[in-house]
Structure formats: C-alpha cells, structure tokens
Design an enzyme around this catalytic site. Structure first.
Site, PDB file in Angstrom:
ATOM      1  N   ASP A  94      30.921  53.952  48.472  1.00 46.78           N
ATOM      2  CA  ASP A  94      32.243  53.394  48.198  1.00 46.78           C
ATOM      3  C   ASP A  94      32.994  54.368  47.285  1.00 46.78           C
ATOM      4  O   ASP A  94      32.484  55.419  46.931  1.00 46.78           O
ATOM      5  CB  ASP A  94      32.109  51.998  47.570  1.00 46.78           C
ATOM      6  CG  ASP A  94      31.415  52.039  46.212  1.00 46.78           C
ATOM      7  OD1 ASP A  94      31.060  53.145  45.746  1.00 46.78           O
ATOM      8  OD2 ASP A  94      31.219  50.967  45.618  1.00 46.78           O
ATOM      9  N   GLY A  96      34.164  53.819  44.164  1.00 50.91           N
ATOM     10  CA  GLY A  96      33.978  53.634  42.723  1.00 50.91           C
ATOM     11  C   GLY A  96      35.049  52.761  42.102  1.00 50.91           C
ATOM     12  O   GLY A  96      34.834  52.166  41.052  1.00 50.91           O
ATOM     13  N   GLY A  97      36.197  52.671  42.753  1.00 48.27           N
ATOM     14  CA  GLY A  97      37.320  51.929  42.167  1.00 48.27           C
ATOM     15  C   GLY A  97      37.048  50.439  42.045  1.00 48.27           C
ATOM     16  O   GLY A  97      37.267  49.835  40.994  1.00 48.27           O
ATOM     17  N   ASP A 148      41.030  53.035  46.669  1.00 48.50           N
ATOM     18  CA  ASP A 148      42.138  52.147  47.033  1.00 48.50           C
ATOM     19  C   ASP A 148      42.609  51.369  45.819  1.00 48.50           C
ATOM     20  O   ASP A 148      41.918  51.329  44.797  1.00 48.50           O
ATOM     21  CB  ASP A 148      41.742  51.193  48.182  1.00 48.50           C
ATOM     22  CG  ASP A 148      40.468  50.411  47.876  1.00 48.50           C
ATOM     23  OD1 ASP A 148      39.753  50.774  46.913  1.00 48.50           O
ATOM     24  OD2 ASP A 148      40.170  49.451  48.600  1.00 48.50           O
ATOM     25  N   ASP A 268      28.279  45.453  54.838  1.00 42.34           N
ATOM     26  CA  ASP A 268      27.364  45.666  53.711  1.00 42.34           C
ATOM     27  C   ASP A 268      27.455  44.440  52.813  1.00 42.34           C
ATOM     28  O   ASP A 268      28.482  43.756  52.800  1.00 42.34           O
ATOM     29  CB  ASP A 268      27.765  46.893  52.879  1.00 42.34           C
ATOM     30  CG  ASP A 268      28.915  46.585  51.944  1.00 42.34           C
ATOM     31  OD1 ASP A 268      30.063  46.514  52.416  1.00 42.34           O
ATOM     32  OD2 ASP A 268      28.677  46.367  50.732  1.00 42.34           O
ATOM     33  N   CYS A 306       9.306  36.291  62.541  1.00 40.52           N
ATOM     34  CA  CYS A 306       9.715  37.534  61.890  1.00 40.52           C
ATOM     35  C   CYS A 306       8.544  38.505  61.909  1.00 40.52           C
ATOM     36  O   CYS A 306       7.401  38.126  61.690  1.00 40.52           O
ATOM     37  CB  CYS A 306      10.137  37.249  60.457  1.00 40.52           C
ATOM     38  SG  CYS A 306      10.621  38.734  59.553  1.00 40.52           S
ATOM     39  N   CYS A 308       8.289  41.221  59.962  1.00 39.65           N
ATOM     40  CA  CYS A 308       8.228  42.067  58.769  1.00 39.65           C
ATOM     41  C   CYS A 308       6.845  41.956  58.125  1.00 39.65           C
ATOM     42  O   CYS A 308       6.084  41.024  58.396  1.00 39.65           O
ATOM     43  CB  CYS A 308       9.315  41.685  57.777  1.00 39.65           C
ATOM     44  SG  CYS A 308       8.919  40.293  56.712  1.00 39.65           S
ATOM     45  N   CYS A 311       6.079  38.601  56.306  1.00 42.31           N
ATOM     46  CA  CYS A 311       5.713  37.464  57.156  1.00 42.31           C
ATOM     47  C   CYS A 311       4.358  37.668  57.831  1.00 42.31           C
ATOM     48  O   CYS A 311       3.666  36.707  58.133  1.00 42.31           O
ATOM     49  CB  CYS A 311       6.800  37.208  58.189  1.00 42.31           C
ATOM     50  SG  CYS A 311       8.305  36.576  57.415  1.00 42.31           S
ATOM     51  N   HIS A 336      11.702  41.084  53.549  1.00 42.34           N
ATOM     52  CA  HIS A 336      11.973  40.066  54.577  1.00 42.34           C
ATOM     53  C   HIS A 336      13.480  39.892  54.786  1.00 42.34           C
ATOM     54  O   HIS A 336      13.942  39.808  55.928  1.00 42.34           O
ATOM     55  CB  HIS A 336      11.346  38.717  54.221  1.00 42.34           C
ATOM     56  CG  HIS A 336      11.852  37.632  55.117  1.00 42.34           C
ATOM     57  ND1 HIS A 336      11.369  37.446  56.395  1.00 42.34           N
ATOM     58  CD2 HIS A 336      12.871  36.746  54.967  1.00 42.34           C
ATOM     59  CE1 HIS A 336      12.053  36.475  56.977  1.00 42.34           C
ATOM     60  NE2 HIS A 336      12.973  36.034  56.139  1.00 42.34           N
TER      61      HIS A 336
END
Ligand SMILES: [Zn+2]
Ligand SMILES: [Zn+2]
Lengths: 408, 417
Positions: A94, A96-97, A148, A268, A306, A308, A311, A336
């Site tokens: 990003d 930083g702002g 921005d 995100d 799942c 992962c 699990c 997970h």
C-alpha cells in the site's frame, strides 16, 4: 517483458464475475485472488513455506510499517522485501498514507502530502507522493499503490470531492516519481466517497493514465453495505475489462462472493489472521469461536472438508484448550483461516470457469446464512448482476442439501 | 517401556535403547521434546517435521495441560494424537522445566500445581486420577521437589518424607488403574543437595518390587526455568554422582531442566540418560540462537548469537553459517532481528527451528562420541571454544526493550519536512 500482464480467462455469462491470470515478475496470480496481509514482512506466525503449501500466490506488505522497520536503507541493502523476508512470490504494497492517517492521530493532509509527527522523535514530517514512491521502490513489491487522499467513508460534502481531485493530481506525481516502472506496477486508487458521479469522474480520469491495473479505495470503513456495493458496482461498470481491479480492505466471505460477482479480481484483509489470534476459525457458516465451551470435547477437525495441516492434525477440542493460551494456536488458526480464504477464491474461480458461478453463489449464501435471512443488500447487489437468490434461505438450504444427496 | 543398556564405561557415559512402544527404539542419551500445552513451543506439527522426522519422546507437563484432563478422559486414542503429534511417545511430568516453579505450596498431603490459572493443590489420589485421564506412555511419580542449592536441611527432609508418602500411594494406585495398564511409572529421587536425604529417597524406591517402576527421575536440584542454566558444576555433579552410584544400571535415569550443554555432557559422562529441550527453548525465547560448535575442527564459536544486537541489523547471513536448518537456509540474521524488533511471532518460530535442530544434532554427536569413546574430547571442545577462554553457557533473561531508536531513520529522513 512487461512487469504485469493480465488476461481474462473466463467470464461468467450472467454476472460481471471473471477469472483471470495475472503474470507478475515473481509469480503468476490466478484471479479472483485473496492476498493475506503480512504487515511487517511476515504473516503472523506462518512460514513462507507454509504459505506456499497453501498455494498463496501474492502477499500484501504495509509501506508505513516497513518504512519504519526495518527502514529503507536495510531493505535496499537486502535487495528488497522479497529477499529480506525470504518470500519468492509476488508482493503488493500500500502507499503508507492510509495507515498513517488511521494510526497516527495527528496526521493531516494538505496538497503537499500527509503531515505527521514522527514516532521516532516527534518532529514534524511529511509523506509526499514522491516519498511513498521512494519507499515502495526500495521495498520492490510487484504492485504498488499511489498515495491517495484518504477521508473517512462517512465524510460528506466538498471535502470528498477535494480528496478525489487531489488523488488524481497525486497519481501524476506518483507516476513521475516512480523510478522502477519496468519492474513494478503502480495502481491508482479510485476515490470519490459514496457519490456515484464522483466515482465516475475519478474512474474516467484515472483511465487516462498509463497504468496496468486499478484499485478501488475509500470503502470498507464503516459505510452502510447499501452504499458499499453500489460504489463497487459503479467502479467495475466503468473500469476497463482488460485490467485487474483490486478492492482494498475487503475480506469477509460474503463480501468476497458479492464483490467477485460485481467484477472485482483482488482483495486483501487482516481479518482472517486477526480473528485467529482470538481463537476464531473461519467456516462456510461464518466463524467458530473455539474458546466456547461447546468445543471443549468436540473431537472433529475445524472443517472436515478442509485440507489444511491444522484440520488434518488437530481437533476442535485440542484447539479449544490452546487457543489464545499457546502462541502456536495463532499459527494453527492463521493457517486454517488463510486456507479457508484461498479455497473460497479458488472455488469461485473454478465455478466461473465452468460457468456455474450463479449456482455457486446461491449455494454459498445458503450455507453461509443457514437458518438466518440473507441481508437485503446482498440480494440487491446480486440482483444488479442478474443473480437471484431464492426467497427463503432456510428452504434453499434444504434443497441444496437434497441436491448433494442425490448426486452422491 | 524397556531399557537396554548397550555400552557402559566409567567416565564416558552410557549408550542405551529405550523402547516405549513396540515398533521403535529411542537411542540414549536421549533428548526429549519439551512441550507447552502439548505442542512443541511455537511450532505447528508440520513445522516440527521440517526440523526432524524421527520418532520423539514428547515431554508433556501437567502444569501446561491440566485443563485438558476432562477432555482426555473421553479420548480413547493415544495421547500423542490428541496433541497433533501422532506416532510419538509421551511422557507426562508435573512441572514445566521451561519456567521457574514458584516456591511453596507444599503440604503434608498435597503438592502444588502451578498452572496458567494459578496454584492448585493435588493429593496423590487426585494426581493419579489426572494421570489416568492422560494415559501417557510414561509418567513420573508425585514428588515434592521444591529444593535447590539454597534449601535448608529441614526443607530437604520434608521433601523426602512427603515424597515417600506420595509414592506409597502412587505405587498402589498405579497397580490398580486400568487406564495406566500400559503406562510406565518413573520413581522420583529427591533430596536436594544432601547426600543422606538422597540416599533415603533412593532406598525408598529400591525397596519396591523391581517391576513397580521403570526408571528414575532425578528431581529437586533446581526449580526450573533459567536458574537451571546457572547451576554450578562443582555443586551439582558430586550429588548427582552420589545418586547414580546407588541406582541399578538397567533402569534409565532422567533429569529434566535447562542444563547448559557443558553440564549436560558432564551429567551424561556420569550416567544420566534422558534430558529435554528446555535449554533450546529458553535460549529461543530470549532471542539467542545456539551457535556453540560440537564438530571437531570447525571454526571457533560463541555460545550464542544474540538476535537483539543492533550490530546484526544489516547482516544478511544465516544465524549460524553452514547450518542446514530451515531457518538458516532461508532466513538471515537481519530478518530475525527485524522480527524481534517488531515482536513478530515468526521470530521465536525461526529461533526454535534452529535451536532444536542444533540441539538434536548435538545429541547425535554425543551418542557417536560415546560410541567412539571420545566424550571427554567433546567436553573439552565445548569448554574451550574460543581459544583458552571458558565458555559461558548461562542464559540470562532478555530484558531489552525495543526503543524508538530502533525505528528506521530512512523513512523519517525520506519524509522529513
Ligand atoms: Zn483447515
Ligand atoms: Zn540453523
């Protein structure tokens, strides 16, 4: 070779959803994609190797934090963040702002940039678009964000328009300060608050710039969901189809499904890893708070479907006991939860490719709101892209169950 | 549990095989894996497998797991499966060797159990009830081990007398408890630094039928945590030797605690068989990477690399050159220093990976040194790593606070008005 190419691989024949392939310097990214947030050059308690095992293709880093620690000199000496943190795949940073405005109470914005007091010695400082570029160039992420002008989503009046106009002026300063355009792609950010005409003006102004993708900003900050989806919808209606679209800070499962239907490609959110720290595990029906007594003797995995490592190995009962007590629980639940987000994105992508996305959305909403009414904003947003949900979620859940019964 | 002694020689240690379950054998001197709440500290099961694929003896502790007893009572599969580490062997101890055990709380009939929630008191019956719920492969008998080099004679005597009483009950209950039919009981030997008290404790154990317990756990030399790393060899070794002389050869001897590598070697030389990884843990949580050298002819080393040291901020080299662990192969000192400064969880994870890898390698070298009758050379190597200077392996708590001066000036400089 361009530092970013994006190709639409499949389009939903009903909604605006699309599956794409984004090729970056460090990895290919199959969209729609969720980007876990590794704020300080690490994803909370998860090794890069574990992220690769989860098939995570791109991570997010925070410029404000990385600029403070380890700082740009160290990052430059390390040869950028990829080398520094031992992550060979793609990274997005990003500007930083936003972090500055939300973390530092004294931050103020004027035409030059963001004024703030240094947490280092309390002296007055200024983060300009040029500085943000300088830091992001040192970090070396595959995708970087323009600085921005951030206003609270609940702000109204002329300040919103000013912020939008300034954001456009700043993207030009960012583009001319960007020193590594051959390696890193700068995304401008669509601003304009909750006003359709401002969003439209911003999109068309930004489209005149030479950029390889776009971000939609200024949302997911406490505005009503009603406004939220409409702003996303307006932006994706006007943004070019052949470039990736990133919706900043969105990551709740239902929001992801709706916004993919509206034509967003990248997301995100800190939520999956943050909630892990409090002992919460993501599942289709929402989240399990493993600290609750009902899980004390529950010997099932968090989600038996799942795949992962959490699990595969651990029961809810064991996790109940170590959650928030042993730090390894934070790693186990983060793994997970990230696996959950990535799997959700993968199944949406597959559904788009099979052109069965509308049915996926209906099934997902039925599982997600099992026994509860589906919020009106979700119905409206999906209707806007021609996906109609059945009247009664409870009824539909039964039908969907019967369908799976039959197919067995 | 079966213990087979393979070789024994005066002053160069013992080599043995510990068979806890049918299919596998653990070579002694053995390094148990210390756990917290049943997990290797900071490491998920798959991360630990990146450190070692070998069968381990997990050292589980009641003080970090007592809250699981109720759930375990309903769990009918092996304990190792419950903690996500199936296939490994389990040993249940009372106290966590990684943290200092508070003094006090001992009484005629109860032993204190210090948990995350505070102090609880256990009678022998309550203790055996708890153990039965866990059904570990091996467990220790209940003892009052609240003694250290400073303990008074009176405190020491109490610890011995009470332990006898607790153990009389433990032996009786062990024989009756169905869920412990396949578990092995370890006889605790207590008595602080007092030879008479130690002898009394040993006599009590040896007065039992030989089949009533399967090994010894030597307790009461320290009260856990970093204090164990500061024990004086001149003080500890004679009393341990005094104990070992009175124990039969064919039972394994355990000594939990964060002894320094050098003291561990001296204890092994005298005949202690099983240790734990609390030293590696204590180093890791204090941001110290173990770097002492246990390979003949390799370069000189210091005991630790302090990852909090500003001087390594821009060292893009592994914690330990040549180390093949995941942390050293993929990450640099500079990065781990950054993780320290930002309080990121990955910091202790990488340190644990390295320290466990290093310490497991150390134990493999110990076993081969004993086999080659070169244990004393290994001791010399560890004692004098840096030409002529005795190495200091003590671990001190890291009390450094990350200051604002640690923040990158570059960012501020870039943004300065
Ligand atoms: Zn899972
Ligand atoms: Zn290493």
């Amino acid at each position: 070779i361009p530092p970013l190419t994006y190709k639409v691989v499949a389009e939903c024949s009903v909604s605006k959803a699309r599956a794409g392939l984004m090729t970056l310097r460090h990895s290919e990214v199959r969209t729609p994609v969720f980007m876990p947030v590794g704020t300080q050059g690490t994803l909370k308690g998860v090794l890069p190797d574990q992220l690769i095992e989860l098939d995570c293709q791109i991570l997010l880093g925070n410029t404000y934090h990385l600029g403070l620690r380890p700082g740009i000199e160290t990052l430059q000496l390390a040869g950028g963040l990829h080398n520094f943190m031992g992550w060979s795949r793609a990274i997005l940073t990003d500007s930083g702002g936003f972090q500055m405005v939300s973390l530092l109470q004294l931050a103020e914005i004027d035409e030059r940039g963001v004024n703030f007091r240094s947490p280092f010695d309390n002296s007055e400082c200024m983060l300009t678009p040029e500085h943000s570029m300088q830091i992001q160039n040192a970090i070396g992420a595959d995708i970087m964000m323009q600085l921005d002008d951030v206003v609270k989503t609940t702000t109204t009046g002329p300040r919103v328009e000013e912020a939008m106009e300034r954001t456009i002026r700043w993207v030009d300063r960012c583009l001319s300060a960007h020193a590594r355009n051959d390696d890193q792609s700068l995304f401008p950010i669509v601003q304009g608050g909750l006003e359709v005409p401002l969003r439209e003006r911003c999109v068309s102004a930004l489209m005149e710039r030479q950029v390889r993708g776009f971000a939609v900003g200024g949302l997911s900050g406490g505005e009503s969901k009603h406004d939220f989806w409409r702003m996303v919808d307006v932006c994706t209606n006007h943004l070019p189809k052949e470039k990736p679209r990133y919706l900043m800070g969105v990551g709740f499962a239902a929001d992801l499904v709706v916004c993919v239907a509206l034509g967003i490609d990248m997301f995100d959110c800190v939520f999956p890893t943050r909630t892990a720290r409090f002992g919460c595990a993501l599942v289709d029906s929402g989240q399990l708070n493993l600290k609750q007594q009902r899980y004390k003797h529950d010997t099932q995995p968090i989600d038996e479907n799942c795949e992962c490592n959490t699990c595969k190995r651990y029961t809810r009962s064991y996790l109940h006991h170590i959650a928030t007590n042993e730090s390894v629980s934070c790693s186990l639940l983060s793994i997970h939860n990230v696996a959950y987000q990535l799997r959700l994105m993968r199944s949406m992508r597959e559904a788009i490719q099979r052109d069965q996305f509308p049915q996926f959305v209906r099934d997902f909403m039925a599982r997600h709101f099992v026994g509860k009414p589906i919020p009106t904003w979700i119905r409206e947003a999906l209707t806007a892209v021609n996906i109609d949900l059945p009247e009664d979620a409870v009824q539909h859940a039964k039908e969907s169950e019967m369908r799976t019964e039959k197919s067995r | 549990m079966k213990f087979v002694l393979k070789s024994i020689s005066k002053n160069s240690g013992r080599l043995g095989q510990l068979r806890i379950k049918e299919s596998n054998e653990l070579a002694t001197p053995l390094l148990m894996q210390t756990t917290k709440g049943g997990s290797i500290p900071y490491l998920t099961a798959d991360t630990f497998e990146m450190v070692s694929n070998e069968q381990q003896l997990l050292q589980l502790t009641l003080s970090t797991m007592d809250q699981m007893a109720e759930s375990l009572a309903q769990w009918n599969r092996p304990l190792s499966e419950y903690v996500g580490l199936p296939g490994h062997n389990t040993m249940l101890l009372l106290r966590d060797p990684c943290e200092a055990t508070p003094a006090g709380g001992n009484d005629r009939d109860v032993v204190p159990l210090f948990t995350r929630r505070g102090k609880e008191s256990l009678t022998a019956t309550q203790y055996m009830d708890m153990v039965a719920k866990f059904a570990p492969d091996v467990y220790q008998g209940l003892c009052d081990a609240d003694t250290n080099p400073e303990s008074t004679k009176k405190r020491v005597q109490k610890s011995v007398d009470r332990t006898e009483r607790f153990m009389d009950e433990c032996y009786a209950l062990h024989a009756k408890e169905q869920r412990l039919a396949n578990s092995t009981l370890l006889a605790p030997i207590v008595g602080g630094y007092n030879t008479f008290a130690r002898t009394q404790s040993i006599k009590h154990a040896r007065a039992q039928p030989a089949t009533s317990y399967g090994g010894y756990i030597l307790e009461g030399f320290h009260t856990n945590g970093l204090a164990a790393t500061a024990l004086q060899a001149t003080q500890l070794l004679p009393i341990v030797e005094h104990c070992l002389q009175q124990l039969e050869d064919d039972k394994p001897r355990l000594m939990p605690g964060a002894f320094t590598p050098l003291l561990t070697l001296e204890l092994i030389r005298r005949g202690v068989d099983v240790f734990d990884t609390s030293y590696a843990y204590c180093a890791a949580v204090n941001y110290k990477a173990l770097t002492f050298n246990y390979t003949k002819g390799a370069e000189q080393q210091t005991a630790f690399l302090d990852l909090t040291d500003e001087a390594i901020k821009e060292q893009f080299t592994p914690m330990l050159n040549g180390c093949s662990c995941l942390a050293c192969r993929k990450h640099t000192r500079a990065y781990i220093h950054h993780l320290y400064k930002t309080h990121e969880l990955l910091g202790p994870i990488l340190l644990m990976i390295h320290n466990l890898h290093h310490y497991l390698g150390f134990f493999a070298v110990i076993r081969s040194s004993i086999a080659d009758d070169e244990l004393s050379q290994l001791i010399d190597l560890l004692r004098l790593q840096t030409a002529g200077v005795n190495m200091d392996y003590r671990i001190e708590a890291n009390s450094k606070v990350v200051s604002k001066a640690g923040l990158g000036k570059g960012f501020i400089a870039a943004a300065a008005v």
